[in-house]
Motif scaffolding. Structure first.
Motif, PDB file in Angstrom:
ATOM      1  N   SER B  34      36.094  63.433   8.255  1.00  0.00           N
ATOM      2  CA  SER B  34      37.465  62.565   9.178  1.00  0.00           C
ATOM      3  C   SER B  34      37.669  61.287   8.526  1.00  0.00           C
ATOM      4  CB  SER B  34      36.037  62.294   9.982  1.00  0.00           C
ATOM      5  OG  SER B  34      36.637  61.178  10.607  1.00  0.00           O
ATOM      6  N   LYS B  40      37.289  56.457   6.488  1.00  0.00           N
ATOM      7  CA  LYS B  40      37.088  58.000   6.252  1.00  0.00           C
ATOM      8  C   LYS B  40      35.507  57.590   6.625  1.00  0.00           C
ATOM      9  CE  LYS B  40      40.332  58.290   3.292  1.00  0.00           C
ATOM     10  NZ  LYS B  40      41.879  58.607   4.683  1.00  0.00           N
ATOM     11  N   THR B 149      37.960  73.642  10.217  1.00  0.00           N
ATOM     12  CA  THR B 149      38.389  72.294  10.505  1.00  0.00           C
ATOM     13  C   THR B 149      37.700  72.365  12.242  1.00  0.00           C
ATOM     14  OG1 THR B 149      40.305  71.571   9.076  1.00  0.00           O
ATOM     15  CG2 THR B 149      40.297  70.845  10.960  1.00  0.00           C
ATOM     16  N   CYS B 152      37.185  68.430  18.110  1.00  0.00           N
ATOM     17  CA  CYS B 152      36.232  67.366  18.821  1.00  0.00           C
ATOM     18  C   CYS B 152      36.440  68.276  20.344  1.00  0.00           C
ATOM     19  CB  CYS B 152      36.249  65.757  18.399  1.00  0.00           C
ATOM     20  SG  CYS B 152      35.427  65.365  16.775  1.00  0.00           S
ATOM     21  N   ILE B 167      37.224  58.077  14.088  1.00  0.00           N
ATOM     22  CA  ILE B 167      37.538  58.928  14.151  1.00  0.00           C
ATOM     23  C   ILE B 167      38.695  60.360  14.353  1.00  0.00           C
ATOM     24  CG2 ILE B 167      35.494  60.240  15.431  1.00  0.00           C
ATOM     25  CD1 ILE B 167      34.511  57.794  16.081  1.00  0.00           C
ATOM     26  N   SER B 168      38.725  60.916  13.509  1.00  0.00           N
ATOM     27  CA  SER B 168      39.780  61.804  13.802  1.00  0.00           C
ATOM     28  C   SER B 168      39.420  63.044  14.717  1.00  0.00           C
ATOM     29  CB  SER B 168      39.846  63.210  12.233  1.00  0.00           C
ATOM     30  OG  SER B 168      41.361  63.515  12.317  1.00  0.00           O
ATOM     31  N   ASN B 169      39.862  63.776  15.006  1.00  0.00           N
ATOM     32  CA  ASN B 169      39.556  64.728  16.387  1.00  0.00           C
ATOM     33  C   ASN B 169      39.790  66.000  16.060  1.00  0.00           C
ATOM     34  OD1 ASN B 169      39.243  65.890  18.934  1.00  0.00           O
ATOM     35  ND2 ASN B 169      41.565  66.882  18.724  1.00  0.00           N
ATOM     36  N   ASP B 170      40.062  66.258  14.303  1.00  0.00           N
ATOM     37  CA  ASP B 170      40.260  67.205  13.559  1.00  0.00           C
ATOM     38  C   ASP B 170      39.284  66.992  12.280  1.00  0.00           C
ATOM     39  OD1 ASP B 170      42.121  68.742  14.642  1.00  0.00           O
ATOM     40  OD2 ASP B 170      43.840  67.234  13.019  1.00  0.00           O
ATOM     41  N   ILE B 171      37.977  67.775  12.209  1.00  0.00           N
ATOM     42  CA  ILE B 171      36.749  67.172  11.244  1.00  0.00           C
ATOM     43  C   ILE B 171      36.417  68.332  10.669  1.00  0.00           C
ATOM     44  CG2 ILE B 171      34.295  66.776  10.817  1.00  0.00           C
ATOM     45  CD1 ILE B 171      35.118  64.850  12.933  1.00  0.00           C
TER      46      ILE B 171
END
Lengths: 136, 186
Positions: B34, B40, B149, B152, B167-171
């Motif tokens: 993330s 990170k 990818t 979430c 926290i990124s929405n794209d994991i």
């Protein structure tokens, strides 16, 4: 007035210290951690085979000490060691040694009886345990 | 005539397992990453499983959520308790099959680009997904690697407004596995 500022500073400092401590909270030390329960590899596997949901309610995320006979030991290129304990089935209890702990040994003979303690992460063909250390 | 047909049917039935060779691993490495503005986060599990049916190109993957190890203990705790609810949803799975199977020759050494379509299940939510990866055939084994990818929001994983910078929405997920022929017919 000055006193209030000092007090606020002290509270802020304490808060920061607690936050910093939590942020850097180390992983549980597996060598000194106490197992929640002890069980035989075959018994654990059979419970999972019979009813995964019930077994998860009992064992998931618990630190358990599992005893059994070594079926196979594998070492990956990155150094990850996994020991599979025999359960009389095609699949067994798979113990992945803890990457954060020091291990007195990482070689195990097929058929020898061993006990590992680790975190039970559930059923994935085998019953899997992570962060395992050998219990003498 | 009927006898001959029966014999033929029996032959087919008994020889079928030889054609439906399956490949398996219990050592699949699944990593996720993330990359948010403030932080990170990455974690890895080295005990994912995969089964690939060499006859049909069908595959199944599974990884246990509690098996992901993080650098920071607190992150691992939050990941399991607040986001993945891993006591309720202990695993993530992918079931699918190779859509360009005619381009992939599992009997011939080489590297093949494979497209796989199937159902991804994370956090109890199932979603159709298309993923591409590389299958390298060699030494009787299949090396599979893929990068894709997941969002979430697609899997009902809620990130509080206060954590959006962390926290990124794209994991980003990477998968690396070496599948070997299954010893038994199971």
């Amino acid at each position: 007035m000055k006193r209030i500022i000092y007090l606020l500073l002290a509270v802020a400092f304490a808060g920061g210290a607690i936050g910093y401590y939590l942020w850097n909270k180390p992983h549980v030390d597996m060598q000194s951690a106490k197992a929640d329960l002890a069980i035989d590899a075959a018994a654990l596997f059979n419970e999972y085979s019979a009813d995964e949901t019930a077994a998860n309610a009992k064992y998931l995320d618990k630190m358990i000490a599992v005893s059994g006979k070594v079926k196979e030991t594998t070492k990956a290129e990155d150094g990850t060691v996994k020991v599979s304990l025999n359960t009389g089935s095609d699949f067994g209890v798979l113990c992945e040694l803890d990457p954060l702990s020091k291990h007195p040994r990482t070689e195990f003979t097929e058929g020898e009886t061993v006990t590992f303690k680790g975190n039970c992460t559930g059923l994935n063909f085998d019953v899997q345990l992570t962060r395992c250390v050998e219990v003498k | 005539m009927q006898k001959r047909f029966l014999l033929f049917a029996a032959l087919i039935a008994f020889s079928a397992p030889a054609f439906s060779q399956k490949f398996f691993t219990r050592d699949a490495k699944v990593k996720f990453f993330s990359d948010a503005s403030m932080e990170k986060i990455e974690a890895v599990s080295k005990s994912g499983t995969a089964v690939l049916d060499a006859a049909s190109g069908a595959m199944e993957w599974k990884v246990l959520i509690k098996g992901f190890l993080f650098e920071k203990a607190l992150m691992q705790e939050h990941f399991n308790e607040n986001y993945m609810e891993s006591s309720k949803y202990p695993d993530a799975t992918f079931k699918g099959s190779i859509t360009n199977f005619s381009d992939v020759n599992l009997n011939k050494d080489g590297a093949y680009q494979a497209k796989v379509k199937g159902k991804m299940k994370i956090h109890g939510v199932e979603k159709d997904m298309e993923v591409s990866g590389t299958i390298t055939v060699g030494d009787g084994a299949l090396k599979i690697s893929s990068e894709f990818t997941v969002k979430c929001t697609d899997f009902n994983i809620k990130i509080e407004a206060a954590k959006v910078a962390n926290i990124s929405n794209d994991i980003k997920i990477t998968v690396d596995a070496t599948l070997n022929p299954m010893k038994k017919g199971n």
